[in-house]
Design a protein around this motif. Structure first.
Motif, PDB file in Angstrom:
ATOM      1  N   UNK A 222      20.154  17.740  -2.863  1.00 44.86           N
ATOM      2  CA  UNK A 222      20.350  18.386  -1.567  1.00 44.86           C
ATOM      3  C   UNK A 222      19.822  17.527  -0.426  1.00 44.86           C
ATOM      4  N   UNK A 223      18.686  16.881  -0.618  1.00 41.88           N
ATOM      5  CA  UNK A 223      18.159  16.054   0.469  1.00 41.88           C
ATOM      6  C   UNK A 223      19.052  14.846   0.718  1.00 41.88           C
ATOM      7  N   UNK A 224      19.630  14.297  -0.357  1.00 40.38           N
ATOM      8  CA  UNK A 224      20.511  13.137  -0.204  1.00 40.38           C
ATOM      9  C   UNK A 224      21.786  13.522   0.539  1.00 40.38           C
ATOM     10  N   UNK A 225      22.277  14.726   0.306  1.00 40.72           N
ATOM     11  CA  UNK A 225      23.494  15.174   0.990  1.00 40.72           C
ATOM     12  C   UNK A 225      23.202  15.812   2.347  1.00 40.72           C
ATOM     13  N   UNK A 226      21.948  15.804   2.773  1.00 40.25           N
ATOM     14  CA  UNK A 226      21.606  16.276   4.109  1.00 40.25           C
ATOM     15  C   UNK A 226      21.505  17.775   4.242  1.00 40.25           C
ATOM     16  N   UNK A 227      21.282  18.483   3.126  1.00 42.95           N
ATOM     17  CA  UNK A 227      21.114  19.938   3.165  1.00 42.95           C
ATOM     18  C   UNK A 227      19.624  20.231   3.027  1.00 42.95           C
ATOM     19  N   UNK A 228      19.042  20.832   4.058  1.00 46.38           N
ATOM     20  CA  UNK A 228      17.594  20.998   4.096  1.00 46.38           C
ATOM     21  C   UNK A 228      17.151  22.460   4.159  1.00 46.38           C
ATOM     22  N   UNK A 229      18.021  23.378   3.774  1.00 45.94           N
ATOM     23  CA  UNK A 229      17.668  24.795   3.810  1.00 45.94           C
ATOM     24  C   UNK A 229      16.696  25.136   2.684  1.00 45.94           C
ATOM     25  N   UNK A 230      15.709  25.984   2.956  1.00 47.74           N
ATOM     26  CA  UNK A 230      14.812  26.429   1.891  1.00 47.74           C
ATOM     27  C   UNK A 230      15.560  27.284   0.876  1.00 47.74           C
ATOM     28  N   UNK A 231      15.151  27.193  -0.383  1.00 51.10           N
ATOM     29  CA  UNK A 231      15.802  27.923  -1.473  1.00 51.10           C
ATOM     30  C   UNK A 231      14.739  28.731  -2.200  1.00 51.10           C
ATOM     31  N   UNK A 232      14.972  30.016  -2.350  1.00 54.53           N
ATOM     32  CA  UNK A 232      14.050  30.887  -3.064  1.00 54.53           C
ATOM     33  C   UNK A 232      14.339  30.819  -4.566  1.00 54.53           C
ATOM     34  N   UNK A 233      13.268  30.938  -5.352  1.00 49.92           N
ATOM     35  CA  UNK A 233      13.435  31.045  -6.795  1.00 49.92           C
ATOM     36  C   UNK A 233      13.219  29.763  -7.556  1.00 49.92           C
ATOM     37  N   UNK A 234      12.951  28.664  -6.862  1.00 49.51           N
ATOM     38  CA  UNK A 234      12.758  27.396  -7.554  1.00 49.51           C
ATOM     39  C   UNK A 234      11.409  26.788  -7.309  1.00 49.51           C
ATOM     40  N   UNK A 235      10.452  27.585  -6.849  1.00 45.06           N
ATOM     41  CA  UNK A 235       9.119  27.084  -6.633  1.00 45.06           C
ATOM     42  C   UNK A 235       8.914  26.463  -5.266  1.00 45.06           C
TER      43      UNK A 235
END
Length: 249
Positions: A222-235
């Motif tokens: 996700x960081x490589x593709x430029x997506x920086x939204x927080x995601x719940x459930x993965x720590x």
């Protein structure tokens, strides 16, 4: 258009029933995940023949990447941690560079993503748990140490008949088993053992970050593709927005 925010390409071991559901669980809105199964022979998920299956996957990797590249993903991830243990540091780096240069798509590995995540979090001391046999577990320990991390505690899940039959509850128990007061983080290796549903509970109960191969791989993709939204459930790693970065490993 599917994947209007980003498209992720994931290479999956042929018998793995775990990786695709966990990736989808961690995929944010506007991002699409696309999968190609790699080539391997023998009893999938078994400890027996693991290294031979890894080498078969490596031998057929180019044809699998070629198929996956047709969906034009923003990144291609090798979703199998133990393949990196078979490769070793230099061969893994060479593979990443070769695949990236040939298809002009960033190419990452699950283990390389773990390395990137540990560095991002400023980690030096790791507790390491696996669903593997002793030999593969020691390969993984040596691979972590080759990247400069200190493995202060490690262990493997007992009585594994097939990695793909394991559960989140067992992954939770493994995290508790290998944790050490000296460890800054717990790392659960392998994408065949379900880990995502155990990570938040482990972090609360252990009072420290916990990552697995799949959570690190998703964070890196996700960081490589430029997506920086927080995601719940993965720590903790996925709850905090990833820092923008042009580099990858």
């Amino acid at each position: 258009m599917m994947g209007w925010r980003a498209r992720l390409g994931i290479l999956v071991p042929p018998g793995n029933p775990t990786l695709e559901p966990e990736v989808m669980q961690l995929t944010p809105h506007g991002v699409s995940a696309h999968f190609t199964r790699m080539v391997a022979h023998g009893e999938t998920g078994s400890h027996d023949g693991q290294d031979d299956r890894n080498r078969t996957q490596i031998a057929h990797l180019d044809e699998n990447v070629e198929l996956l590249s047709m969906v034009k993903p923003g990144v291609i991830a090798l979703g199998h941690t133990a393949t990196s243990y078979t490769l070793g540091v230099q061969a893994e780096a060479d593979l990443i560079e070769r695949i990236t240069q040939r298809w002009h798509i960033p190419f990452i590995t699950a283990f390389g993503s773990v390395v990137a995540a540990l560095r991002h979090l400023g980690i030096e001391r790791v507790a390491y748990g696996t669903p593997y046999n002793a030999q593969t577990t020691l390969q993984g320990k040596a691979h972590l140490e080759a990247y400069g991390f200190k493995v202060v505690a490690f262990g493997s899940l007992p009585n594994v008949r097939n990695i793909y039959d394991e559960s989140s509850e067992r992954a939770y128990g493994l995290g508790r088993q290998v944790n050490s007061a000296d460890a800054q983080i717990v790392f659960l290796s392998g994408v065949g053992m379900p880990t995502v549903d155990a990570i938040d509970m482990l972090e609360r109960d252990l009072g420290k970050p916990v990552i697995s191969s799949v959570t690190a791989m998703m964070w890196n993709a996700l960081r490589i593709t430029g997506v920086h939204a927080p995601i719940e459930g993965g720590g903790q790693l996925l709850r905090s927005s990833a820092s923008p970065s042009s580099g990858y490993i």
